[in-house]
Design an enzyme around this catalytic site. Structure first.
Site, PDB file in Angstrom:
ATOM      1  N   VAL A  11      83.400  70.222  14.456  1.00  0.00           N
ATOM      2  CA  VAL A  11      83.775  68.721  15.086  1.00  0.00           C
ATOM      3  C   VAL A  11      82.636  68.525  15.964  1.00  0.00           C
ATOM      4  CG1 VAL A  11      86.271  69.009  15.037  1.00  0.00           C
ATOM      5  CG2 VAL A  11      85.206  69.890  17.184  1.00  0.00           C
ATOM      6  N   LEU A  13      80.090  68.209  19.239  1.00  0.00           N
ATOM      7  CA  LEU A  13      80.579  68.526  20.609  1.00  0.00           C
ATOM      8  C   LEU A  13      81.511  67.674  21.099  1.00  0.00           C
ATOM      9  CD1 LEU A  13      76.975  69.309  22.127  1.00  0.00           C
ATOM     10  CD2 LEU A  13      78.951  70.710  21.589  1.00  0.00           C
ATOM     11  N   HIS A  14      82.785  67.744  20.551  1.00  0.00           N
ATOM     12  CA  HIS A  14      83.855  66.925  20.877  1.00  0.00           C
ATOM     13  C   HIS A  14      85.102  67.881  21.587  1.00  0.00           C
ATOM     14  CE1 HIS A  14      82.057  63.385  19.197  1.00  0.00           C
ATOM     15  NE2 HIS A  14      81.617  64.355  18.160  1.00  0.00           N
ATOM     16  N   ALA A  15      85.686  67.500  22.473  1.00  0.00           N
ATOM     17  CA  ALA A  15      87.027  67.951  23.121  1.00  0.00           C
ATOM     18  C   ALA A  15      86.624  69.308  23.556  1.00  0.00           C
ATOM     19  CB  ALA A  15      88.120  68.010  22.036  1.00  0.00           C
ATOM     20  N   PRO A  17      84.912  72.301  22.275  1.00  0.00           N
ATOM     21  CA  PRO A  17      83.837  72.552  22.350  1.00  0.00           C
ATOM     22  C   PRO A  17      82.654  71.977  23.278  1.00  0.00           C
ATOM     23  CG  PRO A  17      84.158  72.363  20.066  1.00  0.00           C
ATOM     24  CD  PRO A  17      85.398  71.658  20.854  1.00  0.00           C
TER      25      PRO A  17
END
Length: 87
Positions: A11, A13-15, A17
């Site tokens: 995913v 660098l979202h949420a 991570p």
């Protein structure tokens, strides 16, 4: 000093991570910036700025820091980005 790293998390660098990365960057003794091709560098300590880069899995980012210990800090953050931080 700078390091170019390929982001391993599917995913990007979202949420989660991004939160893990920002927490590690915030704990560093020096300010660190992160940039994606075509975008200006932003503070690696800002979750909103990191999310705003819209980094996807498999994309390269450039980490940069200056000062004593920069090499070690960049190495640690680069290693983190090469892991799947979703789990």
């Amino acid at each position: 000093m700078q390091r170019t790293v390929t982001v391993a998390s599917r995913v990007g660098l979202h949420a989660r991570p991004a939160a893990v990365f920002v927490k590690a960057a915030s704990a560093a003794s020096l300010p660190v910036t992160i940039a994606k091709e075509g975008k200006d560098p932003v503070s690696a300590r800002s979750i909103l700025a990191v999310l705003g880069l819209d980094v996807r899995g498999g994309e390269d980012v450039v980490l940069e820091a200056e000062g004593d210990g920069a090499d070690e800090i960049l190495e640690r953050l680069a290693d983190l980005l090469t892991e799947d931080l979703e789990g």
